[in-house]
Design an enzyme around this catalytic site. Structure first.
Site, PDB file in Angstrom:
ATOM      1  N   TYR A   1       0.819  -1.217   0.000  1.00 54.65           N
ATOM      2  CA  TYR A   1       0.000   0.000   0.000  1.00 54.65           C
ATOM      3  C   TYR A   1       0.849   1.261   0.000  1.00 54.65           C
ATOM      4  O   TYR A   1       1.772   1.420   0.806  1.00 54.65           O
ATOM      5  CB  TYR A   1      -0.928   0.018   1.222  1.00 54.65           C
TER       6      TYR A   1
ATOM      7  N   GLY B   1      -5.954   5.502  -0.349  1.00 50.98           N
ATOM      8  CA  GLY B   1      -7.354   5.589   0.042  1.00 50.98           C
ATOM      9  C   GLY B   1      -8.215   4.616  -0.739  1.00 50.98           C
ATOM     10  O   GLY B   1      -7.951   3.410  -0.767  1.00 50.98           O
TER      11      GLY B   1
ATOM     12  N   HIS C   1      -1.120  17.011  -1.941  1.00 47.99           N
ATOM     13  CA  HIS C   1      -1.457  17.192  -0.529  1.00 47.99           C
ATOM     14  C   HIS C   1      -0.957  18.530   0.030  1.00 47.99           C
ATOM     15  O   HIS C   1      -1.252  18.863   1.179  1.00 47.99           O
ATOM     16  CB  HIS C   1      -0.898  16.037   0.309  1.00 47.99           C
TER      17      HIS C   1
ATOM     18  N   ASN D   1       3.489  11.807   6.222  1.00 47.44           N
ATOM     19  CA  ASN D   1       2.771  11.157   7.318  1.00 47.44           C
ATOM     20  C   ASN D   1       3.523  11.416   8.623  1.00 47.44           C
ATOM     21  O   ASN D   1       4.725  11.155   8.713  1.00 47.44           O
ATOM     22  CB  ASN D   1       2.655   9.655   7.075  1.00 47.44           C
TER      23      ASN D   1
END
Length: 238
Positions: free
Chosen positions: A52, A59, A82, A195
């Site tokens: 992932y 998402g 982002h 993140n």
């Protein structure tokens, strides 16, 4: 120059940030970063399932597999899309604290980010060239995606920075003026950069640092006030 290591208390981070000292990585940190970055390509080569955010979409697109020749584009686009904060600009000193915290985070060696990416963040920090980051945009528990994206844009030559001599200018112009090329991002690197909670943690540490300074002066202010206003001294008796 302050050489970073694994022992970083709140006090140490606050003091280092407020001191204005340049920073560098310890050899142990460099080794941990290099080992982490080297692990991911080996893992992907033998992985039977997609990973992932590394070779899939994000998402609702998590089941969409991304071809190997588009993995750099995936990370590049993740960072750009982002970087969508709004409102007033964040205090540059808080952005610098964010950068310091992100460097410490990646230097643990669990993020698969190459050393040259970390060293580029350090280069911006040490030269007091500060990315412009909006005050609004954090997702809270989901992470500081927008602020961290804006903070990391200059690594790839996007966004704007505050330069100590040139003012606010595009980051690619700063890189050119220093003979540097924008970096490309390998699989997972943008994911690791954006993140995290370094935006909210920077605020917490800044408030902590300010509170410590207030507490350090509290007894002096109270004593002087009691003397000036001719207060009764009995309340101060053991």
């Amino acid at each position: 120059m302050e050489i970073l290591n694994e022992n970083n208390s709140l006090e140490k981070i606050a003091q280092l940030w407020s001191s204005g000292k340049k920073i560098g990585l310890s050899e142990a940190m460099k080794q941990a970063i290099a080992q982490s970055a080297a692990f991911l390509p080996k893992y992907l080569a033998q992985a039977k399932e997609p990973v992932y955010g590394v070779n899939t979409g994000f998402g609702s697109l998590q089941n969409v597999v991304v071809p190997n020749n588009q993995l750099r584009d995936l990370q590049h686009n993740l960072l750009i899309t982002h970087a969508a904060g709004f409102g007033a600009w964040l205090d540059p000193e808080l952005v610098r604290l964010m950068m310091l915290l992100k460097v410490l985070n990646i230097a643990k060696g669990h993020s698969a980010v190459r050393l040259e990416v970390v060293e580029r963040l350090i280069w911006f920090y040490n030269n007091n060239i500060t990315p412009q980051v909006h005050q609004q945009g954090s997702l809270g528990a989901s992470g500081d995606l927008a602020p961290l994206s804006e903070m990391c844009l200059p690594v790839i030559g996007f966004g704007t920075v505050s330069h100590p001599e040139l003012g606010v200018i595009p980051s690619d112009e700063v890189l050119i003026s220093h003979g540097l090329e924008p970096l490309y991002l390998e699989p997972k690197e943008a994911l690791a950069l954006i993140n995290g909670t370094q935006f909210m943690l920077a605020h917490a540490i800044a408030f902590y640092h300010k509170a410590q300074k207030i507490m350090g002066n509290l007894q002096k202010v109270a004593s002087l006030s009691a003397d000036v206003f001719l207060c009764r001294l009995e309340p101060f008796s053991p």
